[in-house]
Write a protein that holds these residues in place. Structure first.
Motif, PDB file in Angstrom:
ATOM      1  N   SER A  23     -13.802 -33.911  40.862  1.00  0.00           N
ATOM      2  CA  SER A  23     -14.486 -33.973  42.159  1.00  0.00           C
ATOM      3  C   SER A  23     -13.835 -33.009  43.161  1.00  0.00           C
ATOM      4  CB  SER A  23     -14.486 -35.404  42.706  1.00  0.00           C
ATOM      5  OG  SER A  23     -13.172 -35.882  42.906  1.00  0.00           O
ATOM      6  N   GLU A  63     -11.508 -37.798  36.949  1.00  0.00           N
ATOM      7  CA  GLU A  63     -12.591 -37.848  37.931  1.00  0.00           C
ATOM      8  C   GLU A  63     -12.132 -37.263  39.264  1.00  0.00           C
ATOM      9  OE1 GLU A  63     -15.545 -41.083  40.156  1.00  0.00           O
ATOM     10  OE2 GLU A  63     -14.069 -41.792  38.680  1.00  0.00           O
ATOM     11  N   ASP A  70     -19.159 -35.606  45.555  1.00  0.00           N
ATOM     12  CA  ASP A  70     -18.371 -36.356  44.566  1.00  0.00           C
ATOM     13  C   ASP A  70     -17.013 -36.792  45.110  1.00  0.00           C
ATOM     14  OD1 ASP A  70     -20.453 -36.056  42.845  1.00  0.00           O
ATOM     15  OD2 ASP A  70     -19.447 -34.683  41.459  1.00  0.00           O
ATOM     16  N   ASP A  94      -7.713 -42.603  36.790  1.00  0.00           N
ATOM     17  CA  ASP A  94      -8.900 -41.958  37.353  1.00  0.00           C
ATOM     18  C   ASP A  94      -8.665 -40.484  37.677  1.00  0.00           C
ATOM     19  OD1 ASP A  94     -10.328 -44.385  37.326  1.00  0.00           O
ATOM     20  OD2 ASP A  94      -9.464 -44.971  39.250  1.00  0.00           O
TER      21      ASP A  94
END
Length: 267
Positions: free
Chosen positions: A208, A204, A220, A201
């Protein structure tokens, strides 16, 4: 998505957990945390190789010595973190330096536990890190904000702190690993289990963070941290009992019925 406060409370009613069970859960999580936190930063050890290094002290053929040292340091830092949580200290610069000292330790003694004295950039990012002249001042300001902020819930506050800490980037190396330890220090003080951000992850995660750091838009990163806290609570529940979802839902129903009964009595 679950209500993580209800999930956390459900996990906490399982306490006290037998010491032998608790130790197995912690050892499992320590290996996974160590692998993922290091892999995010480019460590080449696989999850299985990390387990072998931590459990048996074996050097994996063909892998850099530095990667082995990072695994051992990260595992020790998590042990240190667990003990520090019991003392319920507030975050301060001394604690930040102690975490970094353990993370970097014998890998680079020149920078371990010392704020950087030179400018750095974050690769492939538009985030501008703090000038070395302002690191301590900006950390003081961030810590003061964090320890006095009362309008945000725990996870929101921690997510914002984490993004701001990573933007300051106080060390020459090891900022991400130190920041994730600080995040867990605060989460665990509030009764949450160790939260793992997975290597898979990381895009992401990075995106964010950058959005928060360049636009001061924290939606986010807050959502991302919430999701990972939830996954980590669920992982603990899965290791503690079979059919936890069914038992959790039954517990919620009982509480709902109890609340209704209490309201009727008041009427």
């Amino acid at each position: 998505m679950y209500d993580i406060e209800k999930l956390k409370n459900y996990l906490n009613i399982k306490r006290p957990i037998p010491a032998s069970v608790l130790e197995k859960i912690y050892d499992n999580i320590k290996i996974e945390y160590t692998y993922n936190s290091n892999a995010i930063e480019g460590n080449s050890l696989t999850l299985k190789e990390t387990e072998v290094v931590l459990e048996y002290g074996i050097t994996v053929k063909g892998k850099p010595l530095k990667d082995h040292m990072e695994a051992k340091n990260q595992a020790y830092a998590l042990d240190f973190l667990k003990e520090e949580v019991k003392l319920r200290k507030e975050i301060d610069k001394k604690l930040i330096k102690e975490f970094h000292q353990i993370i970097i330790g014998d890998i680079d003694r020149e920078i371990a536990g010392k704020f950087r004295t030179y400018p750095v950039i974050i690769k492939a990012s538009e985030t501008k890190t703090s000038s070395p002249l302002h690191i301590e001042e900006e950390l003081d300001k961030l810590i003061k904000w964090y320890n006095s902020e009362q309008n945000l819930n725990t996870v929101e506050k921690i997510a914002i702190f984490h993004s701001k800490f990573e933007k300051i980037h106080p060390f020459g190396d090891g900022n991400g690993r130190t920041g994730r330890l600080l995040m867990n220090f605060e989460l665990m003080k509030e009764g949450y289990p160790i939260t793992i951000i997975k290597n898979e992850d990381r895009l992401e995660y990075y995106n964010s963070l950058e959005k928060a750091q360049t636009k001061e838009d924290y939606k986010d990163i807050i959502k991302f941290i919430y999701s990972n806290v939830e996954k980590s609570i669920i992982k603990n529940l899965e290791m503690l009992e079979e059919n936890w979802k069914e038992k959790y839902n039954n517990e919620l129903k009982k509480r709902k019925i109890h609340r209704k009964g209490s309201n009727k009595r008041r009427l």
